[in-house]
Write a protein that holds these residues in place. Sequence first.
Motif, PDB file in Angstrom:
ATOM      1  N   ILE B  61       0.867  -1.180   0.000  1.00  0.00           N
ATOM      2  CA  ILE B  61       0.000   0.000   0.000  1.00  0.00           C
ATOM      3  C   ILE B  61       0.901   1.226   0.000  1.00  0.00           C
ATOM      4  O   ILE B  61       1.363   1.657   1.056  1.00  0.00           O
ATOM      5  CB  ILE B  61      -0.902   0.025   1.257  1.00  0.00           C
ATOM      6  N   PRO B  62       1.194   1.786  -1.161  1.00  0.00           N
ATOM      7  CA  PRO B  62       2.092   2.943  -1.216  1.00  0.00           C
ATOM      8  C   PRO B  62       1.511   4.129  -0.445  1.00  0.00           C
ATOM      9  O   PRO B  62       0.299   4.224  -0.246  1.00  0.00           O
ATOM     10  CB  PRO B  62       2.186   3.247  -2.719  1.00  0.00           C
ATOM     11  N   GLY B  63       2.369   5.005  -0.017  1.00  0.00           N
ATOM     12  CA  GLY B  63       1.924   6.138   0.783  1.00  0.00           C
ATOM     13  C   GLY B  63       2.138   5.811   2.238  1.00  0.00           C
ATOM     14  O   GLY B  63       1.516   4.898   2.784  1.00  0.00           O
ATOM     15  N   VAL B  64       3.074   6.531   2.878  1.00  0.00           N
ATOM     16  CA  VAL B  64       3.478   6.195   4.231  1.00  0.00           C
ATOM     17  C   VAL B  64       2.320   6.362   5.215  1.00  0.00           C
ATOM     18  O   VAL B  64       1.600   7.352   5.178  1.00  0.00           O
ATOM     19  CB  VAL B  64       4.658   7.094   4.675  1.00  0.00           C
ATOM     20  N   GLY B  65       2.134   5.368   6.029  1.00  0.00           N
ATOM     21  CA  GLY B  65       1.260   5.541   7.186  1.00  0.00           C
ATOM     22  C   GLY B  65      -0.203   5.250   6.944  1.00  0.00           C
ATOM     23  O   GLY B  65      -1.020   5.489   7.822  1.00  0.00           O
ATOM     24  N   SER B  66      -0.572   4.710   5.765  1.00  0.00           N
ATOM     25  CA  SER B  66      -1.980   4.321   5.642  1.00  0.00           C
ATOM     26  C   SER B  66      -2.214   3.145   6.589  1.00  0.00           C
ATOM     27  O   SER B  66      -1.354   2.272   6.731  1.00  0.00           O
ATOM     28  CB  SER B  66      -2.293   3.919   4.203  1.00  0.00           C
ATOM     29  N   THR B  67      -3.349   3.150   7.254  1.00  0.00           N
ATOM     30  CA  THR B  67      -3.601   2.146   8.285  1.00  0.00           C
ATOM     31  C   THR B  67      -3.486   0.737   7.727  1.00  0.00           C
ATOM     32  O   THR B  67      -2.831  -0.124   8.309  1.00  0.00           O
ATOM     33  CB  THR B  67      -5.009   2.347   8.879  1.00  0.00           C
ATOM     34  N   LEU B  68      -4.096   0.520   6.541  1.00  0.00           N
ATOM     35  CA  LEU B  68      -4.073  -0.813   5.951  1.00  0.00           C
ATOM     36  C   LEU B  68      -2.631  -1.246   5.680  1.00  0.00           C
ATOM     37  O   LEU B  68      -2.247  -2.375   5.985  1.00  0.00           O
ATOM     38  CB  LEU B  68      -4.885  -0.808   4.651  1.00  0.00           C
ATOM     39  N   PHE B 125      21.703   3.643   8.219  1.00  0.00           N
ATOM     40  CA  PHE B 125      21.731   3.794   9.676  1.00  0.00           C
ATOM     41  C   PHE B 125      20.917   4.987  10.165  1.00  0.00           C
ATOM     42  O   PHE B 125      20.822   5.232  11.359  1.00  0.00           O
ATOM     43  CB  PHE B 125      23.188   3.907  10.166  1.00  0.00           C
ATOM     44  N   ASN B 126      20.344   5.750   9.217  1.00  0.00           N
ATOM     45  CA  ASN B 126      19.523   6.875   9.656  1.00  0.00           C
ATOM     46  C   ASN B 126      18.194   6.378  10.214  1.00  0.00           C
ATOM     47  O   ASN B 126      17.634   5.410   9.708  1.00  0.00           O
ATOM     48  CB  ASN B 126      19.246   7.827   8.490  1.00  0.00           C
ATOM     49  N   PRO B 127      17.692   7.054  11.248  1.00  0.00           N
ATOM     50  CA  PRO B 127      16.413   6.624  11.820  1.00  0.00           C
ATOM     51  C   PRO B 127      15.292   6.733  10.787  1.00  0.00           C
ATOM     52  O   PRO B 127      15.235   7.694  10.033  1.00  0.00           O
ATOM     53  CB  PRO B 127      16.188   7.615  12.963  1.00  0.00           C
ATOM     54  N   THR B 128      14.461   5.710  10.748  1.00  0.00           N
ATOM     55  CA  THR B 128      13.311   5.705   9.848  1.00  0.00           C
ATOM     56  C   THR B 128      12.044   5.804  10.700  1.00  0.00           C
ATOM     57  O   THR B 128      11.901   5.054  11.658  1.00  0.00           O
ATOM     58  CB  THR B 128      13.251   4.375   9.067  1.00  0.00           C
ATOM     59  N   PRO B 129      11.160   6.733  10.374  1.00  0.00           N
ATOM     60  CA  PRO B 129       9.917   6.789  11.163  1.00  0.00           C
ATOM     61  C   PRO B 129       9.059   5.559  10.886  1.00  0.00           C
ATOM     62  O   PRO B 129       9.011   5.064   9.759  1.00  0.00           O
ATOM     63  CB  PRO B 129       9.223   8.070  10.670  1.00  0.00           C
ATOM     64  N   TYR B 130       8.431   5.045  11.934  1.00  0.00           N
ATOM     65  CA  TYR B 130       7.552   3.894  11.750  1.00  0.00           C
ATOM     66  C   TYR B 130       6.138   4.340  12.078  1.00  0.00           C
ATOM     67  O   TYR B 130       5.868   4.791  13.178  1.00  0.00           O
ATOM     68  CB  TYR B 130       7.965   2.761  12.690  1.00  0.00           C
ATOM     69  N   PRO B 131       5.231   4.255  11.114  1.00  0.00           N
ATOM     70  CA  PRO B 131       3.883   4.772  11.367  1.00  0.00           C
ATOM     71  C   PRO B 131       3.142   3.941  12.403  1.00  0.00           C
ATOM     72  O   PRO B 131       3.332   2.732  12.486  1.00  0.00           O
ATOM     73  CB  PRO B 131       3.219   4.659   9.993  1.00  0.00           C
ATOM     74  N   SER B 219       7.274   2.433  16.632  1.00  0.00           N
ATOM     75  CA  SER B 219       6.153   3.323  16.363  1.00  0.00           C
ATOM     76  C   SER B 219       6.069   4.437  17.401  1.00  0.00           C
ATOM     77  O   SER B 219       5.369   5.412  17.228  1.00  0.00           O
ATOM     78  CB  SER B 219       4.849   2.536  16.305  1.00  0.00           C
ATOM     79  N   LYS B 220       6.816   4.308  18.499  1.00  0.00           N
ATOM     80  CA  LYS B 220       6.876   5.403  19.469  1.00  0.00           C
ATOM     81  C   LYS B 220       8.066   6.306  19.160  1.00  0.00           C
ATOM     82  O   LYS B 220       7.951   7.516  19.105  1.00  0.00           O
ATOM     83  CB  LYS B 220       7.010   4.840  20.886  1.00  0.00           C
TER      84      LYS B 220
END
Lengths: 236, 304
Positions: B61-68, B125-131, B219-220
């Motif tokens: 599901i492209p697009g960061v952070g879609s719930t599905l 090694f850069n931090p990646t946000p996790y939705p 995710s936090k």
Amino acid sequence: MPLLELVDVTAFYGPVQVLDGVSISVPEGGAVGILGANGAGKTTTLRAISGTVRAGGTIRYRDRSIRGLKPERVASLGIAHVPEGRGTLGNLTVRENLMVGAYLRKDHRQVATDVEYLLDLFPNLRERIRSNASALSGGEQQMLAVSRAFMAKPRLLILDEPSLGLAPSTARNVYDAIGRLRRESGIAMLVVEQNANLAFSVVDSVTVLETGRSVLSGTTAELRGDDDIRRAYLGG
Amino acid sequence: MNPFGTFIQLLVDGLAQGSIYGALALAIVLVNQATGLVNFAQGGMAVLGSYIGLTIGNLLIPGVGSTLGVVLGIVAAVIASLALGGVVERFVMRRFERAEEDTKVVATIGLLTLITGLVGLIWGFNPTPYPFFFGGSESLRIGDVSISVWSIVTFTTIVALMVVLQILFRGTKFGLGMRAVADNAPSAALAGIRVGGLRMAGWGLAAALGTVAAILLASKSQLTPNNFDGILVYALAAVVIGGLDSPIGAVVAALGITILESLAAAYIPWIGHDLKVVVPFVLVFVVLIIRPQGLFGRRAVVRV
């Protein structure tokens, strides 16, 4: 056709040859003893059968070769091995040990009946049913080890020196129970023992090992009657 | 905020953070039950699992952070970790089956280094946000105390997993086989138990469990290849205190350590935030002296 047949079985621990031509035959429902001094290869012979040590030669069970099979596979074919040192699971309770014995069985009702049967045979175990196996006395652990193997409903029970480390009267009790199991279930047995008199109380025939080789076999009646053999191999 | 409110806030935050440590501790207990050793790579495997989940989620599901996308990512991560754990057991640890315990432990440390490097190589090694699909920044207010949705989800998930594991160990045939293997693998094999299969299953379950914890943590904060290195210290402390064979013990100990640590940081001036990391070590030290088998562990009685 024997249930189990070993012909010229060999085995090595590293470069050291421990078995150098062991031949034994156990008929269906029969009981055979393996006698011999320390280091004669008795324990290794049992290990070769149950697949816990690599072996050469012929090992046939119910007319198929089981040499080289993994221990769990050999167990699933109906061979239950009570190893040297008993192999009870110390952190599991007595009941859990029995259930481990029945791990491959699907007949749950019969499993419960068999547990009751064994607890009648060994009342000590009934009293300790919730104890961890490590808390049992040596005799009780041996009873548990035999019971666990019996729970697998094997066709062939192989026992490695059930009297080891037990007081003479306890060893006697264990053998009485093994004899009763044999009479009432008809399971074939292969018993390693140092104490010839105890072995003779259960088995019909005996093979004597010396430095990894079968040197003598015969029925218990034949061997008992021969004074020379008694002196040489059976400790008087 | 009144002093009591502060105290409660410390407890609540400690419970949530502690459940992350507890989850990793649970995974370590699980591996220990299956193979009798402590897996130092447990955290690294968890991080790898969550990167895989993130990548698959974004692909599906492209697009960061879609719930599905996030949910599918979590499912993918769990499945991938099950496989990863099984593969690591079968093709790496199995080779050390006859080795000394120390050798096996060193092998898991090597595995940790390998996995961390691999993750850095692939994802950087850069931090990646996790939705976080529950909306991570939202929180409930009860009086002075604020409880984040993240805390509630994390705590509930870990407690549920702990209960499931405890039931698995104590109440199922699978668990009985697992404990038999942990106790004495050669003897378990004589009863017809497929030792290799159970070990693979144990490693797979542990890896999946660790991945759930890593996703909750990421995710936090955020996802980095070294995310779990520090947490491993707490998890090991929890395992030592709670007992290597007790899922409940491991989680309770993890919660206790975290809460004690944050209380010590807040109320004992000479500890403060700089020295609080010492707290778990002191606890481990004291517990090992008083009760070497852990607070909840079964004592190994040997009678000859």
